[in-house]
Design a protein around this motif. Structure first.
Motif, PDB file in Angstrom:
ATOM      1  N   TYR A  93     -11.379 -70.935 -35.118  1.00  5.96           N
ATOM      2  CA  TYR A  93     -11.939 -72.251 -34.800  1.00  5.96           C
ATOM      3  C   TYR A  93     -10.901 -73.094 -34.055  1.00  5.96           C
ATOM      4  O   TYR A  93     -11.221 -73.757 -33.053  1.00  5.96           O
ATOM      5  N   ALA A  94      -9.653 -73.075 -34.525  1.00  3.45           N
ATOM      6  CA  ALA A  94      -8.595 -73.844 -33.874  1.00  3.45           C
ATOM      7  C   ALA A  94      -8.359 -73.360 -32.445  1.00  3.45           C
ATOM      8  O   ALA A  94      -8.074 -74.160 -31.549  1.00  3.45           O
ATOM      9  N   VAL A  95      -8.493 -72.068 -32.223  1.00  2.00           N
ATOM     10  CA  VAL A  95      -8.383 -71.535 -30.859  1.00  2.00           C
ATOM     11  C   VAL A  95      -9.452 -72.156 -29.973  1.00  2.00           C
ATOM     12  O   VAL A  95      -9.179 -72.582 -28.835  1.00  2.00           O
ATOM     13  N   ARG A  96     -10.667 -72.251 -30.469  1.00  2.00           N
ATOM     14  CA  ARG A  96     -11.742 -72.861 -29.679  1.00  2.00           C
ATOM     15  C   ARG A  96     -11.461 -74.332 -29.414  1.00  2.00           C
ATOM     16  O   ARG A  96     -11.764 -74.852 -28.321  1.00  2.00           O
ATOM     17  N   MET A  97     -10.882 -75.029 -30.386  1.00  2.00           N
ATOM     18  CA  MET A  97     -10.544 -76.437 -30.190  1.00  2.00           C
ATOM     19  C   MET A  97      -9.483 -76.604 -29.105  1.00  2.00           C
ATOM     20  O   MET A  97      -9.399 -77.648 -28.458  1.00  2.00           O
ATOM     21  N   GLY A  98      -8.676 -75.575 -28.905  1.00  2.64           N
ATOM     22  CA  GLY A  98      -7.671 -75.613 -27.852  1.00  2.64           C
ATOM     23  C   GLY A  98      -8.196 -75.179 -26.498  1.00  2.64           C
ATOM     24  O   GLY A  98      -7.458 -75.195 -25.504  1.00  2.64           O
ATOM     25  N   GLY A 110      -3.547 -77.454 -35.961  1.00  2.00           N
ATOM     26  CA  GLY A 110      -3.198 -78.202 -34.760  1.00  2.00           C
ATOM     27  C   GLY A 110      -2.188 -77.458 -33.901  1.00  2.00           C
ATOM     28  O   GLY A 110      -2.229 -77.520 -32.664  1.00  2.00           O
ATOM     29  N   GLY A 111      -1.285 -76.732 -34.534  1.00  2.00           N
ATOM     30  CA  GLY A 111      -0.327 -75.929 -33.780  1.00  2.00           C
ATOM     31  C   GLY A 111      -1.005 -74.840 -32.980  1.00  2.00           C
ATOM     32  O   GLY A 111      -0.657 -74.577 -31.816  1.00  2.00           O
ATOM     33  N   ASP A 164     -11.405 -83.290 -33.749  1.00  2.00           N
ATOM     34  CA  ASP A 164     -10.797 -82.016 -33.394  1.00  2.00           C
ATOM     35  C   ASP A 164     -11.000 -81.737 -31.909  1.00  2.00           C
ATOM     36  O   ASP A 164     -12.049 -82.025 -31.338  1.00  2.00           O
ATOM     37  N   GLY A 165      -9.977 -81.157 -31.304  1.00  2.00           N
ATOM     38  CA  GLY A 165     -10.026 -80.855 -29.880  1.00  2.00           C
ATOM     39  C   GLY A 165      -9.419 -81.941 -29.013  1.00  2.00           C
ATOM     40  O   GLY A 165      -9.193 -81.731 -27.815  1.00  2.00           O
ATOM     41  N   ALA A 166      -9.147 -83.102 -29.620  1.00  2.00           N
ATOM     42  CA  ALA A 166      -8.566 -84.208 -28.847  1.00  2.00           C
ATOM     43  C   ALA A 166      -7.081 -83.948 -28.594  1.00  2.00           C
ATOM     44  O   ALA A 166      -6.357 -83.464 -29.464  1.00  2.00           O
ATOM     45  N   GLY A 184      -8.442 -79.246 -37.525  1.00  2.00           N
ATOM     46  CA  GLY A 184      -8.303 -79.289 -38.974  1.00  2.00           C
ATOM     47  C   GLY A 184      -8.591 -80.640 -39.602  1.00  2.00           C
ATOM     48  O   GLY A 184      -8.352 -80.828 -40.800  1.00  2.00           O
ATOM     49  N   ILE A 185      -9.120 -81.580 -38.835  1.00  2.00           N
ATOM     50  CA  ILE A 185      -9.429 -82.900 -39.382  1.00  2.00           C
ATOM     51  C   ILE A 185     -10.415 -82.796 -40.542  1.00  2.00           C
ATOM     52  O   ILE A 185     -10.237 -83.433 -41.597  1.00  2.00           O
TER      53      ILE A 185
END
Length: 274
Positions: free
Chosen positions: A140-145, A104-105, A69-71, A47-48
């Motif tokens: 998208y956040a799922v992919r970052m995780g 991020g969560g 993102d992803g860090a 979400g940056i």
């Protein structure tokens, strides 16, 4: 990833046609400060770009992004800094933090699941159990995780579930109707028993969803299918037993909790004098 229309709606919701009466009363309008977005707990960032776009939407431009993102970050990590008008920063604060914390969560929870089954050939996959209007961002956040996405919408592929099967009069009837009307679509079909799975094998679906089967039954399903198509396990899966499911040889674990139950990643905004 940025959804500027969602940002506009979020900021408009916060102001509701008025103004930030607290900031207008306490801040003269001439002040400039530096503000740091700081992770209050360890986690995975997502979400940056949304947070930066929120700042830009209120007229801020001096923005330094320090983490991608992803860090995976430690508690106390500065993620991003912004310099500019104090009132504008305070106006953007909650909306930017809401996006960062929520996404991020999701990324953090997804990474936990991914690490739990690390070393297997199985992938963690999300579902359509998303917040209305935020599906693209949440997936998208799922992919970052480190997870992978299931279909984005109902037109992206067919998923024949128990209610479809009941309405059509059986597994084979449901599959044939979908294939007839959608000859090139990917088709996944849900089964509850190994007998249903055996019936499905000759239909050659792209994937079969093993619904509420134990790891033992999933292992038997893998042996029965012998690589003819993908298998996805769903229902009754937790972090405690996820590895047992992954080690059966199924291709995916379907985890709705990634998007519907992820705790917010604790991120705060610290103001300091310029």
């Amino acid at each position: 990833m940025i959804d500027r229309e969602l940002i506009k709606r979020a900021l408009a919701e916060d102001l509701d046609g008025g103004q930030d009466i607290t900031s207008v009363a306490t801040v003269s309008g001439n002040e400039r400060v530096v503000a740091d977005f700081v992770s209050r707990s360890a986690g995975v960032i997502a979400g940056i770009d949304m947070a930066r776009a929120v700042l830009e939407e209120v007229g801020l431009s001096e923005i330094a992004v320090l983490v991608a993102d992803g860090a995976k970050v430690a508690k106390g990590t500065v993620l991003m800094s912004v310099r500019g008008d104090t009132r504008a920063i305070l106006l953007a604060e909650r909306t930017a933090l809401n996006f960062l914390g929520h996404l991020g969560g999701i990324a953090t929870l997804t990474r936990t699941w991914v690490e739990t089954i690390a070393g297997t050939t199985c992938a963690i996959r999300d579902t359509r159990k998303t917040t209305p209007g935020m599906r693209v961002l949440e997936k998208y956040a799922v992919r970052m995780g480190g997870g992978t996405n299931h279909r984005m919408n109902l037109s992206a592929g067919a998923l024949i579930k128990d209610n479809h099967i009941a309405a059509a009069g059986g597994v084979t009837a449901a599959f044939n109707r979908v294939r007839e009307k959608n000859p090139t679509a990917e088709i996944e079909i849900e089964v509850d028993t190994l007998d249903q799975l055996a019936e499905v094998i000759s239909l050659k679906p792209d994937c079969v969803l093993l619904d509420n089967m134990s790891p033992e039954l999933c292992a038997k399903a893998v042996a029965l299918v012998a690589g003819a198509f993908k298998l996805e396990a769903s229902g009754g899966i937790s972090l405690t037993n996820a590895r047992a499911y992954a080690e059966t040889g199924v291709d995916y674990l379907a985890i709705g909790a990634l998007t519907h139950s992820a705790p917010v990643l604790d991120i705060g905004l610290d103001l300091r004098a310029e």
